[in-house]
Scaffold this motif. Structure first.
Motif, PDB file in Angstrom:
ATOM      1  N   ASN A 113      31.657 -11.253  25.032  1.00  0.00           N
ATOM      2  CA  ASN A 113      30.381 -10.648  25.439  1.00  0.00           C
ATOM      3  C   ASN A 113      29.267 -11.669  25.566  1.00  0.00           C
ATOM      4  OD1 ASN A 113      30.038 -11.034  22.555  1.00  0.00           O
ATOM      5  ND2 ASN A 113      28.369  -9.560  22.617  1.00  0.00           N
ATOM      6  N   ASN A 114      28.238 -11.277  26.297  1.00  0.00           N
ATOM      7  CA  ASN A 114      27.017 -12.057  26.430  1.00  0.00           C
ATOM      8  C   ASN A 114      25.965 -11.489  25.494  1.00  0.00           C
ATOM      9  OD1 ASN A 114      28.203 -13.495  28.522  1.00  0.00           O
ATOM     10  ND2 ASN A 114      27.049 -12.477  30.146  1.00  0.00           N
ATOM     11  N   GLU A 115      25.486 -12.301  24.559  1.00  0.00           N
ATOM     12  CA  GLU A 115      24.389 -11.831  23.716  1.00  0.00           C
ATOM     13  C   GLU A 115      23.840 -12.990  22.899  1.00  0.00           C
ATOM     14  OE1 GLU A 115      23.232  -7.591  22.207  1.00  0.00           O
ATOM     15  OE2 GLU A 115      25.188  -8.217  21.442  1.00  0.00           O
ATOM     16  N   GLY A 116      22.543 -12.920  22.602  1.00  0.00           N
ATOM     17  CA  GLY A 116      21.917 -13.891  21.725  1.00  0.00           C
ATOM     18  C   GLY A 116      22.366 -13.693  20.288  1.00  0.00           C
ATOM     19  N   ARG A 117      22.316 -14.760  19.506  1.00  0.00           N
ATOM     20  CA  ARG A 117      22.933 -14.746  18.175  1.00  0.00           C
ATOM     21  C   ARG A 117      22.387 -13.648  17.250  1.00  0.00           C
ATOM     22  NH1 ARG A 117      25.875 -18.206  14.802  1.00  0.00           N
ATOM     23  NH2 ARG A 117      26.036 -19.715  16.507  1.00  0.00           N
ATOM     24  N   GLU A 118      21.098 -13.569  17.106  1.00  0.00           N
ATOM     25  CA  GLU A 118      20.556 -12.628  16.123  1.00  0.00           C
ATOM     26  C   GLU A 118      20.847 -11.181  16.499  1.00  0.00           C
ATOM     27  OE1 GLU A 118      17.999 -16.356  15.990  1.00  0.00           O
ATOM     28  OE2 GLU A 118      18.967 -15.134  17.523  1.00  0.00           O
ATOM     29  N   PHE A 141      27.993 -18.076  20.612  1.00  0.00           N
ATOM     30  CA  PHE A 141      28.859 -18.902  19.776  1.00  0.00           C
ATOM     31  C   PHE A 141      29.525 -20.027  20.572  1.00  0.00           C
ATOM     32  CE2 PHE A 141      29.824 -14.758  17.256  1.00  0.00           C
ATOM     33  CZ  PHE A 141      28.577 -14.812  16.638  1.00  0.00           C
ATOM     34  N   VAL A 142      29.928 -19.734  21.811  1.00  0.00           N
ATOM     35  CA  VAL A 142      30.726 -20.696  22.585  1.00  0.00           C
ATOM     36  C   VAL A 142      29.925 -21.409  23.676  1.00  0.00           C
ATOM     37  CG1 VAL A 142      32.840 -19.424  22.106  1.00  0.00           C
ATOM     38  CG2 VAL A 142      31.586 -18.930  24.217  1.00  0.00           C
ATOM     39  N   HIS A 143      28.675 -20.969  23.902  1.00  0.00           N
ATOM     40  CA  HIS A 143      27.744 -21.622  24.843  1.00  0.00           C
ATOM     41  C   HIS A 143      28.174 -21.514  26.312  1.00  0.00           C
ATOM     42  CE1 HIS A 143      25.923 -22.908  21.174  1.00  0.00           C
ATOM     43  NE2 HIS A 143      26.916 -23.721  20.875  1.00  0.00           N
ATOM     44  N   PHE A 144      28.964 -20.514  26.607  1.00  0.00           N
ATOM     45  CA  PHE A 144      29.255 -20.101  27.981  1.00  0.00           C
ATOM     46  C   PHE A 144      28.982 -18.606  28.051  1.00  0.00           C
ATOM     47  CE2 PHE A 144      32.044 -23.803  27.520  1.00  0.00           C
ATOM     48  CZ  PHE A 144      31.753 -24.508  28.684  1.00  0.00           C
ATOM     49  N   ARG A 145      28.532 -18.137  29.202  1.00  0.00           N
ATOM     50  CA  ARG A 145      28.282 -16.713  29.344  1.00  0.00           C
ATOM     51  C   ARG A 145      28.917 -16.204  30.637  1.00  0.00           C
ATOM     52  NH1 ARG A 145      23.985 -15.125  32.397  1.00  0.00           N
ATOM     53  NH2 ARG A 145      23.428 -13.399  31.035  1.00  0.00           N
ATOM     54  N   LYS A 146      29.389 -14.978  30.578  1.00  0.00           N
ATOM     55  CA  LYS A 146      29.903 -14.353  31.790  1.00  0.00           C
ATOM     56  C   LYS A 146      28.791 -14.332  32.838  1.00  0.00           C
ATOM     57  CE  LYS A 146      30.787 -10.684  29.293  1.00  0.00           C
ATOM     58  NZ  LYS A 146      31.198  -9.330  28.819  1.00  0.00           N
ATOM     59  N   PRO A 147      29.115 -14.606  34.103  1.00  0.00           N
ATOM     60  CA  PRO A 147      30.439 -14.651  34.737  1.00  0.00           C
ATOM     61  C   PRO A 147      31.118 -16.009  34.746  1.00  0.00           C
ATOM     62  CG  PRO A 147      28.753 -14.725  36.418  1.00  0.00           C
ATOM     63  CD  PRO A 147      28.024 -14.612  35.107  1.00  0.00           C
TER      64      PRO A 147
END
Length: 206
Positions: A113-118, A141-147
């Protein structure tokens, strides 16, 4: 219907599948009204910086500094955060179904998923997703976001599975398509009933 499914793992989105989208356009529109923010400027600032927050390169406070607290406000930072957190609700039927499928068929479950940490950690812990999900491959966590397809490649590596062993359940067609281009089996989530029926066709009836 398959007699022996090769599927060993489900990849799942959170927003729109297990929980509501949370900090989405509707929530931001309401926030602008509740906190008397200029809605156009607020939304523009959000779009200019939110990708960076979701990639884990900004804290929530830094994100809020850019979109809200770049000038004095009559409300506190904590009041605004509390509002953001309050916009999430669970989809109990979906959560129960996924838990039942995991238990019955001994599948691995991973969040992609795409979301900010907090916001991500709040939603995961508050709604107990960490009690049944095995892996969290979240953009923060992984510093990549969909798509970006690399987030799916990382998920495959972490779960140690081949693409054709995975069903990816997601409510956005573009992201399903990206996963499918890697050989992952895509399931576009439109409703609880439709997703339950599709999973049964894959060999996972309840």
């Amino acid at each position: 219907m398959q007699q022996k499914s090769p599927i060993t793992t489900l990849f799942l989105d959170i927003g729109g599948v297990l929980l509501s989208n949370g900090w989405d356009r509707a929530a931001r529109k309401l926030a602008a009204s509740e906190f008397s923010l200029d809605p156009l400027e607020f939304e523009e600032r959000h779009h200019l910086t939110f990708d960076t927050y979701e990639e884990g390169k900004l804290t929530l406070d830094e994100y809020l500094d850019r979109i809200v607290f770049y000038e004095h406000r009559s409300f506190s930072r904590q009041q605004f955060k509390d509002f953001m957190y309050s916009r999430t609700e669970a989809y109990p039927e979906m959560i129960e179904m996924i838990c039942q499928i995991k238990e019955k068929y001994k599948l691995k479950l991973a969040i992609v998923n795409n979301e900010g940490r907090e916001l991500n950690e709040y939603r995961i812990r508050t709604f107990g997703l960490n009690k049944f999900i095995d892996f969290f491959i979240s953009s923060c966590f992984v510093h990549f976001r969909k798509p970006d397809a690399d987030i799916f490649r990382i998920a495959l590596d972490i779960a140690l599975v081949k693409p054709d062993e995975v069903i990816y359940i997601e409510d956005r067609a573009m992201f399903v398509s990206v996963a499918e281009n890697l050989g992952i089996n895509g399931l576009l989530h439109e409703s609880y009933a439709a997703t339950r029926e599709m999973l049964a066709k894959w060999g996972f009836p309840l």
